[in-house]
Design an enzyme around this catalytic site. Structure first.
Site, mmCIF file in Angstrom:
data_model
loop_
_atom_site.group_PDB
_atom_site.id
_atom_site.type_symbol
_atom_site.label_atom_id
_atom_site.label_comp_id
_atom_site.label_asym_id
_atom_site.label_seq_id
_atom_site.Cartn_x
_atom_site.Cartn_y
_atom_site.Cartn_z
ATOM 1 N N HIS A 51 0.831 -1.207 0.000
ATOM 2 C CA HIS A 51 0.000 0.000 0.000
ATOM 3 C C HIS A 51 0.865 1.256 0.000
ATOM 4 O O HIS A 51 0.575 2.223 -0.704
ATOM 5 C CB HIS A 51 -0.902 0.050 1.247
ATOM 6 C CG HIS A 51 -1.882 -1.073 1.358
ATOM 7 N ND1 HIS A 51 -2.010 -1.836 2.496
ATOM 8 C CD2 HIS A 51 -2.784 -1.577 0.474
ATOM 9 C CE1 HIS A 51 -2.963 -2.740 2.319
ATOM 10 N NE2 HIS A 51 -3.434 -2.619 1.100
ATOM 11 N N LYS B 126 -17.919 -7.196 7.235
ATOM 12 C CA LYS B 126 -16.682 -7.847 7.638
ATOM 13 C C LYS B 126 -16.268 -7.413 9.039
ATOM 14 O O LYS B 126 -16.484 -6.279 9.429
ATOM 15 C CB LYS B 126 -15.546 -7.477 6.663
ATOM 16 C CG LYS B 126 -15.657 -8.174 5.317
ATOM 17 C CD LYS B 126 -14.286 -8.262 4.639
ATOM 18 C CE LYS B 126 -14.172 -7.266 3.493
ATOM 19 N NZ LYS B 126 -12.881 -7.314 2.797
ATOM 20 N N SER C 213 -3.071 -7.874 2.989
ATOM 21 C CA SER C 213 -3.265 -7.744 4.433
ATOM 22 C C SER C 213 -3.654 -9.066 5.070
ATOM 23 O O SER C 213 -3.268 -9.351 6.207
ATOM 24 C CB SER C 213 -4.342 -6.693 4.728
ATOM 25 O OG SER C 213 -3.937 -5.433 4.247
ATOM 26 N N ARG D 161 -2.366 -6.109 -8.605
ATOM 27 C CA ARG D 161 -1.225 -6.976 -8.367
ATOM 28 C C ARG D 161 -1.231 -8.248 -9.182
ATOM 29 O O ARG D 161 -0.212 -8.750 -9.572
ATOM 30 C CB ARG D 161 -1.180 -7.359 -6.888
ATOM 31 C CG ARG D 161 -0.868 -6.196 -5.972
ATOM 32 C CD ARG D 161 -1.297 -6.546 -4.587
ATOM 33 N NE ARG D 161 -2.673 -7.053 -4.651
ATOM 34 C CZ ARG D 161 -3.254 -7.787 -3.724
ATOM 35 N NH1 ARG D 161 -2.582 -8.108 -2.644
ATOM 36 N NH2 ARG D 161 -4.495 -8.193 -3.863
#
Lengths: 163, 163, 163, 163, 163, 163
Positions: free
Chosen positions: E20, E44, E131, E93
């Protein structure tokens, strides 16, 4: 009852494999008429001439009463219209096929909105089978008996001898 | 002339989107009868009940004379056999759909060899459209007018008010 | 002659399938010892307890003299070090497996540079086979005879009866 | 103790890169003997002749006692059998490699069931590195010091001067 | 000279990683102001509260004069409009990110045609870093020193002790 | 206020399509100057000469005051440095673009760390549009009116007549 539905199944068929035959078998059960049509592409040099490819297709699809063999050049949608076909059949084997097929499907839909492209998945035995693998194996005398019908094996053997 | 061909188009349809309707429109032209059938999945909590989902499907497919709406639980191939369907219709939008669809298609083929899965690609306007995006946008009052029919928008609005 | 090489083959094995057995068979030929090890994950509720999963693995790998069955929790590389394993074996079936496997492989390489992850591809019959498909089919009494050994079918049947 | 296991690592190696060397290093630790073998392909015009490619491979693998350098034409599985190899080693870097590798792995498995293809993932530094990128950068005098050993850089420079 | 361009970089940041920070560094050079904004998602359960996540983001972006930290709920495009942002920044990514990002990008484009989504690729060291991997490694006391700044490591350690 | 930011948008542009123009439009709003630059590749034989391609680009970007047209050979990063560009703009349309773009982006980042590659996604109408599809359709007189501006259609027609 619906109108008669004509489907075309275009391809290079250099040569026809068991994977193609699997698709033809399925399509012949779904539609009233299936035209398997050899795409003539002047940029590629095929192993088999278009006449040889049509001959092999005719031999291996003899038992299907509603299957015809043909060839074409130019735009596929023009060929579809000329033959009153409302369906284009394509085999979809692997992720790498996907985007090209999607591109052609959407382009053809724009050019001929009434023609629908449908995708069939061959038996998983044929997932990684294609004509270029067959040609490569045959060149080095590899065993291709599970991949193509006997008559195609015979013709590949003749090609090999001429080299 | 072929026998009458019955196709089933299974899905969650929570709610039906313009992408689903595009597939139903195409399928209704290819086959004699199309059964759009809501998959009941006890593991997921849908936004709309199965009755609401069937109601919306009926409303938006009224004009198709050969389209029926139904629901099912259990194995899809068992449902197909019970309904004498020889075709399963699936929409294929993106690479991420591909492998799951391939898995289901090959598994169903093993369980019921006479049933053929066909894939249709929706208009590119609907490539990245799915029901969960519609629910998410609706939750925050985003504009979904290009994604679902008016009656679905209305019902989503009612759900929002109840929250 | 090289040192004795110990490989671990981690997985959930809920339950073991013919695809897993195919990988175990291959690995047992390549390495001196293969430890098939059940990953205990407190976040997931498995169908079979870890003891049941180990029991089934033992039953179906009886004939491999250099295969052991175990379970672990925590980091895989810590487990590998504790067991003096220099190889992690993973099956790679489809594009969707790829990126997760790549991530784990590179992470484990960083944490334990001397441990090498190798990937084996199962027979194409098992390309689209996984344990969750087996559980789903079994739940609705679908035919899974080509997917798992007889003893796994028996245990799945017992689970079904208890529901 | 297992029998001696011989692995072959086939490739074009035009020229060998640090990514290849990473794979060779790993393979040399896993197997008793590793034969790195240059695939001779009459359809492609390589930058380096097969003798140059073998020379460079020998230079950069000097320190590995159980690594041999060779070349081959024809079917890989025939070459494997002739050399009593039971393992084919392939590097797997990216999704785009995947389907071709899967096809070759399954085809080779059919042709020679006792030969196992294993895949190794190179260090992520080399994920997007391949020989054609190295050739392209070298042509325009780009910095390739992180991508290939010094002797390969030297030979690329010599090629550049001859142009 | 163009108008001042404000970019937003939304994410869960649970916790912020070196990947990040790499994106933030790049974005801060391209645009006049970058708002890094924590997406609050009631579905979440994050490891770090939104206040903790904002605190960590502030700590690790101190040196960037044109970077602000914020949080939001609701539709991203509404947040963009409220903040006069004309750019949404996203890291890309891996192939598995692609289709979701494409879907969101096209949807946001429809909802707010004047807002442009741009994608940046992080250093390949961070290609497979996210993460959830960091949380998983930290849980079992794995070495995460290459993946997150020291202060994030410290806070993860504190969380671990509370378990 | 930031320094003036110069972006380059490299491509083959054989010919420029509506998808390219969509990217140019977006980029011209984000950066102070955008240089659209034709990559000269001696290995490919383009349909349009580099002068024709630059002419067409100039015609269709007339209205953008901060867009310049140019061409280059050699390494892109060298061209970027020479032009004081700190941004490389690339369109990203489909998964199949992804890995090549990622490779180039990471390589260029290594060669020129201060240059940032950004990716923009064109409107979904242009997802499956590329220059080679346009050339193919034009060759057989297919309708390309939704894909390229009128002047490109005119030039393609002239090329067709010369054949």
């Amino acid at each position: 009852m619906k109108n008669k539905i004509i489907a075309i199944y275009p391809g290079t068929f250099d040569p026809v494999t068991n994977g193609h035959i699997d698709i033809i078998d399925r399509a012949s059960q779904l539609f009233d008429e299936v035209i398997v049509t050899v795409a003539l592409n002047i940029n590629k040099t095929p192993l088999f001439s278009s006449d040889e490819r049509k001959f092999l297709l005719k031999e291996v699809t003899k038992k299907y009463k509603n299957v015809k063999i043909d060839s074409f050049s130019g735009l596929l949608v023009d060929y579809a219209k000329k033959n009153k076909a409302s369906v284009i059949v394509r085999g979809l084997r692997a992720v790498s096929d996907f985007e090209y097929e999607f591109q052609m499907s959407l382009t053809n839909r724009k050019l001929a909105p009434k023609v629908t492209t449908i995708f069939l998945m061959p038996n998983e035995k044929y997932t990684y089978l294609n004509s270029s693998l067959v040609r490569e194996l045959s060149k080095f005398n590899g065993d291709i008996s599970g991949f193509v019908p006997a008559i195609v094996r015979k013709k590949l053997k003749e090609k090999r001898k001429k080299d």
